[in-house]
Design a protein around this motif. Structure first.
Motif, PDB file in Angstrom:
ATOM      1  N   THR A  48       0.801  -1.223   0.000  1.00 25.78           N
ATOM      2  CA  THR A  48       0.000   0.000   0.000  1.00 25.78           C
ATOM      3  C   THR A  48       0.832   1.271   0.000  1.00 25.78           C
ATOM      4  N   ASP A  49       2.094   1.200   0.404  1.00 25.01           N
ATOM      5  CA  ASP A  49       2.969   2.372   0.381  1.00 25.01           C
ATOM      6  C   ASP A  49       3.935   2.329  -0.791  1.00 25.01           C
ATOM      7  N   LEU A  50       4.638   1.202  -0.954  1.00 22.73           N
ATOM      8  CA  LEU A  50       5.651   1.100  -1.998  1.00 22.73           C
ATOM      9  C   LEU A  50       5.041   0.975  -3.384  1.00 22.73           C
ATOM     10  N   GLY A  51       3.907   0.277  -3.493  1.00 20.42           N
ATOM     11  CA  GLY A  51       3.295   0.079  -4.807  1.00 20.42           C
ATOM     12  C   GLY A  51       3.014   1.376  -5.535  1.00 20.42           C
ATOM     13  N   PRO A  52       2.224   2.299  -4.944  1.00 22.73           N
ATOM     14  CA  PRO A  52       1.945   3.566  -5.634  1.00 22.73           C
ATOM     15  C   PRO A  52       3.196   4.417  -5.856  1.00 22.73           C
ATOM     16  N   ALA A  53       4.109   4.439  -4.870  1.00 25.31           N
ATOM     17  CA  ALA A  53       5.291   5.294  -4.979  1.00 25.31           C
ATOM     18  C   ALA A  53       6.240   4.822  -6.069  1.00 25.31           C
ATOM     19  N   LEU A  54       6.312   3.503  -6.284  1.00 29.76           N
ATOM     20  CA  LEU A  54       7.255   2.945  -7.271  1.00 29.76           C
ATOM     21  C   LEU A  54       6.544   2.484  -8.538  1.00 29.76           C
ATOM     22  N   ALA A  55       5.340   2.979  -8.783  1.00 30.16           N
ATOM     23  CA  ALA A  55       4.564   2.515  -9.929  1.00 30.16           C
ATOM     24  C   ALA A  55       5.274   2.785 -11.251  1.00 30.16           C
ATOM     25  N   VAL A  56       5.927   3.924 -11.383  1.00 25.82           N
ATOM     26  CA  VAL A  56       6.642   4.251 -12.623  1.00 25.82           C
ATOM     27  C   VAL A  56       8.030   3.628 -12.628  1.00 25.82           C
ATOM     28  N   CYS A  57       8.706   3.690 -11.521  1.00 25.89           N
ATOM     29  CA  CYS A  57      10.072   3.178 -11.445  1.00 25.89           C
ATOM     30  C   CYS A  57      10.114   1.661 -11.521  1.00 25.89           C
ATOM     31  N   GLY A  58       9.332   1.002 -10.665  1.00 25.37           N
ATOM     32  CA  GLY A  58       9.385  -0.448 -10.583  1.00 25.37           C
ATOM     33  C   GLY A  58      10.721  -0.920 -10.039  1.00 25.37           C
ATOM     34  N   PRO A  59      10.927  -2.239  -9.961  1.00 29.38           N
ATOM     35  CA  PRO A  59      12.225  -2.746  -9.500  1.00 29.38           C
ATOM     36  C   PRO A  59      13.320  -2.436 -10.516  1.00 29.38           C
ATOM     37  N   ARG A  60      14.408  -1.841 -10.030  1.00 31.48           N
ATOM     38  CA  ARG A  60      15.500  -1.462 -10.929  1.00 31.48           C
ATOM     39  C   ARG A  60      16.825  -1.525 -10.184  1.00 31.48           C
ATOM     40  N   LEU A  61      17.881  -1.665 -10.969  1.00 28.10           N
ATOM     41  CA  LEU A  61      19.239  -1.583 -10.444  1.00 28.10           C
ATOM     42  C   LEU A  61      19.806  -0.226 -10.837  1.00 28.10           C
ATOM     43  N   LEU A  62      20.238   0.561  -9.861  1.00 27.02           N
ATOM     44  CA  LEU A  62      20.818   1.878 -10.114  1.00 27.02           C
ATOM     45  C   LEU A  62      22.325   1.766  -9.922  1.00 27.02           C
ATOM     46  N   LEU A  63      23.043   1.590 -11.021  1.00 28.29           N
ATOM     47  CA  LEU A  63      24.481   1.337 -10.941  1.00 28.29           C
ATOM     48  C   LEU A  63      25.221   2.495 -10.290  1.00 28.29           C
ATOM     49  N   GLU A  64      24.839   3.715 -10.624  1.00 25.69           N
ATOM     50  CA  GLU A  64      25.506   4.888 -10.062  1.00 25.69           C
ATOM     51  C   GLU A  64      25.417   4.896  -8.537  1.00 25.69           C
ATOM     52  N   ARG A  65      24.317   4.375  -7.989  1.00 20.45           N
ATOM     53  CA  ARG A  65      24.097   4.349  -6.548  1.00 20.45           C
ATOM     54  C   ARG A  65      24.510   3.028  -5.913  1.00 20.45           C
ATOM     55  N   ASP A  66      24.942   2.067  -6.738  1.00 18.19           N
ATOM     56  CA  ASP A  66      25.327   0.755  -6.200  1.00 18.19           C
ATOM     57  C   ASP A  66      24.149   0.163  -5.430  1.00 18.19           C
ATOM     58  N   LEU A  67      22.936   0.259  -6.013  1.00 16.82           N
ATOM     59  CA  LEU A  67      21.704   0.014  -5.276  1.00 16.82           C
ATOM     60  C   LEU A  67      20.702  -0.721  -6.149  1.00 16.82           C
ATOM     61  N   ALA A  68      19.993  -1.678  -5.540  1.00 14.89           N
ATOM     62  CA  ALA A  68      18.902  -2.385  -6.223  1.00 14.89           C
ATOM     63  C   ALA A  68      17.597  -2.078  -5.529  1.00 14.89           C
ATOM     64  N   ILE A  69      16.616  -1.537  -6.262  1.00 16.02           N
ATOM     65  CA  ILE A  69      15.242  -1.436  -5.765  1.00 16.02           C
ATOM     66  C   ILE A  69      14.614  -2.800  -6.009  1.00 16.02           C
ATOM     67  N   LEU A  70      14.327  -3.517  -4.942  1.00 14.55           N
ATOM     68  CA  LEU A  70      14.012  -4.935  -5.037  1.00 14.55           C
ATOM     69  C   LEU A  70      12.623  -5.190  -5.610  1.00 14.55           C
ATOM     70  N   PRO A  71      12.466  -6.270  -6.374  1.00 12.92           N
ATOM     71  CA  PRO A  71      11.128  -6.720  -6.766  1.00 12.92           C
ATOM     72  C   PRO A  71      10.309  -7.041  -5.524  1.00 12.92           C
ATOM     73  N   PRO A  72       8.987  -6.899  -5.582  1.00 12.15           N
ATOM     74  CA  PRO A  72       8.156  -7.137  -4.390  1.00 12.15           C
ATOM     75  C   PRO A  72       8.379  -8.507  -3.761  1.00 12.15           C
ATOM     76  N   GLU A  73       8.602  -9.521  -4.596  1.00  8.26           N
ATOM     77  CA  GLU A  73       8.735 -10.876  -4.065  1.00  8.26           C
ATOM     78  C   GLU A  73      10.082 -11.134  -3.397  1.00  8.26           C
ATOM     79  N   LEU A  74      11.003 -10.154  -3.399  1.00  9.32           N
ATOM     80  CA  LEU A  74      12.302 -10.312  -2.747  1.00  9.32           C
ATOM     81  C   LEU A  74      12.466  -9.424  -1.512  1.00  9.32           C
ATOM     82  N   ARG A  75      11.458  -8.656  -1.166  1.00  8.18           N
ATOM     83  CA  ARG A  75      11.563  -7.789   0.001  1.00  8.18           C
ATOM     84  C   ARG A  75      11.538  -8.622   1.287  1.00  8.18           C
ATOM     85  N   PHE A  76      12.166  -8.100   2.315  1.00  5.51           N
ATOM     86  CA  PHE A  76      12.244  -8.836   3.574  1.00  5.51           C
ATOM     87  C   PHE A  76      12.264  -7.844   4.735  1.00  5.51           C
TER      88      PHE A  76
END
Length: 461
Positions: A48-76
């Motif tokens: 209910t919070d992450l879904g609307p906020a990441l609707a355009v971005c979706g799960p992505r790897l941001l190489l510049e930030r050394d960061l992965a926005i995780l797919p919903p099924e991998l969150r913990f």
């Protein structure tokens, strides 16, 4: 200069960020997206919070930030830090989980992004709204699109491979996925009265039997004074030292006696921090103080030297709607603290280091004679612009460091220690400053100092 807890970085909404993100994606060819903002496979996001906020971005790897926005099924979820945090963006693992999480805000109703680092890769704490977090992540890509930078095919291929390697490393370290927690607040570790099923009146939270938080509620929302205490490590040590008979006799007076210093005091109104707040370190020394308005820092905040590094006197930051807009920073201790000298009038370190490229402060409380390994002594000799100064708590004089004669200054009021010391309580054996008095680091050892890397431009700090 540290920001007030719960401060903002941007005045932005999720609609603003999504518009900017669409412009980034439209401005980057597909092959460049694969290396810079790599899409990751993922299912539908019903959070209910992450879904609307990441609707355009979706799960992505941001190489510049050394960061992965995780797919919903991998969150913990993680409970290693204070409370329950749901990790939705992960960095490389360094001695534990490092990434970003959502959890209830400390200062407002609803959820907030938290920096979450078990390994000390970066500072833990509340970051702010999801929109502001996402805005910061995409800024480097916006600059790339605005500059119309064209990347050579070889570079694109190399970035794509780096992104693939980064994701492989992050994904292989992920723990098992977990469902979103309920975040009932107050939770099971809290005790207090419910009225019509909602918290009302005084509630307390305990840890190891010790009250560490006290809040007041009205109709289910925080409303009234709030106090938090540091939980000292000595509490666990004292428990461990007690016999079974003593454990059975523990009472409220004993628990009160081992509670740590106050960590914060403030006031909430209708669920949001609203009024004066003060924050303290584990020794009870003030860190920051100022006013919140509806959950955001507002007006002038005082930042004490214990909250920063290099300051001998308090600084101030002016906030508007939670965003810092101006600063008043006093001179560094390097320029302001008067140290005593044996053969010259008292003066600041800056007066001794007027032509120095860097400064080493040597703790001379125990001895003013310090030997160095041959290699370190050679490195020191190769840095003629480096000033080495001994610091004694009471008596100025002379000493030696790696065969080099040094002046020893006295700091009887411990103001240099307050500015540059570990926990603002004691200087490390060696403290490294640049030529302007900014802290570079320190060492408790005299061996393998790698001195040139501290003081050469671009050196490893």
């Amino acid at each position: 200069m540290p920001a007030a807890p719960g401060a903002r970085r941007y005045d932005v909404t999720i609609d603003d960020v999504n518009r900017r993100l669409r412009a980034v994606l439209a401005g980057l060819p597909a092959d460049q997206q694969a290396g810079l903002i790599t899409p990751l496979p993922g299912g539908a996001d019903d959070d209910t919070d992450l879904g609307p906020a990441l609707a355009v971005c979706g799960p992505r790897l941001l190489l510049e930030r050394d960061l992965a926005i995780l797919p919903p099924e991998l969150r913990f979820n993680s409970t290693r830090m204070f409370g329950v945090h749901r990790i939705f963006a992960a960095k490389r693992w360094v001695n534990g989980v490092n990434g970003y999480a959502i959890a209830p805000s400390d200062f407002r109703p609803g959820m907030s992004v938290w920096a979450h680092s078990e390994g000390g890769l970066f500072r833990n704490g509340e970051y702010g709204p999801l929109a502001e977090w996402l805005a910061e992540q995409i800024e480097p890509l916006e600059a790339l699109v605005a500059d119309r930078t064209e990347l050579e095919p070889e570079l694109v291929d190399r970035l794509t491979q780096q992104a693939a390697d980064l994701w492989e490393g992050i994904e292989s370290d992920l723990p098992d996925a977990q469902p979103r927690p309920s975040w009932d607040h107050p939770g099971e570790e809290w005790s207090g009265e419910l009225v019509a099923g909602r918290p009302h009146g005084r509630w307390t939270m305990t840890n190891a039997g010790v009250v560490v938080r006290e809040e007041h509620y009205r109709n289910g929302l925080r409303h009234g004074p709030t106090t938090r205490w540091h939980l000292e490590d000595q509490v666990k040590q004292q428990y461990a030292s007690l016999s079974m008979e003593q454990l059975e006799e523990i009472d409220d007076d004993w628990l009160e006696s081992v509670r740590g210093a106050v960590e914060r005091v403030g006031v909430f109104v209708d669920g949001a921090a609203h009024g004066e707040f003060r924050f303290f370190d584990k020794k009870g020394r003030p860190l920051q103080e100022g006013r919140y308005v509806r959950g955001w820092p507002e007006g002038r905040w005082t930042v004490h030297p214990e909250a920063a590094r290099g300051l001998a006197d308090a600084a101030s930051v002016e906030y508007s709607a939670g965003i810092p807009v101006s600063w008043t920073i006093p001179p560094l201790a390097f320029d302001a603290v008067q140290v005593e000298r044996g053969d010259a009038p008292a003066g600041p370190l800056a007066s001794l280091a007027s032509a120095a490229s860097g400064v080493i402060l040597v703790d001379c409380a125990q001895t003013s004679e310090h030997d160095l390994a041959e290699g370190d002594a050679q490195d020191l000799a190769g840095l003629p612009g480096l000033l080495v100064v001994g610091v004694h708590p009471d008596s100025p004089g002379r000493g030696r460091f790696g065969g080099r004669p040094i002046e020893v200054v006295a700091d009887p009021a411990a103001r240099l220690t307050r500015a540059y010391g570990t926990n603002h309580e004691h200087l490390t054996l060696l403290t490294f400053l640049n030529g302007q008095g900014s802290l570079l680091g320190g060492s408790e050892k005299l061996a393998r100092l790698r001195l040139p890397t501290w003081f050469e431009p671009g050196g490893d700090r």
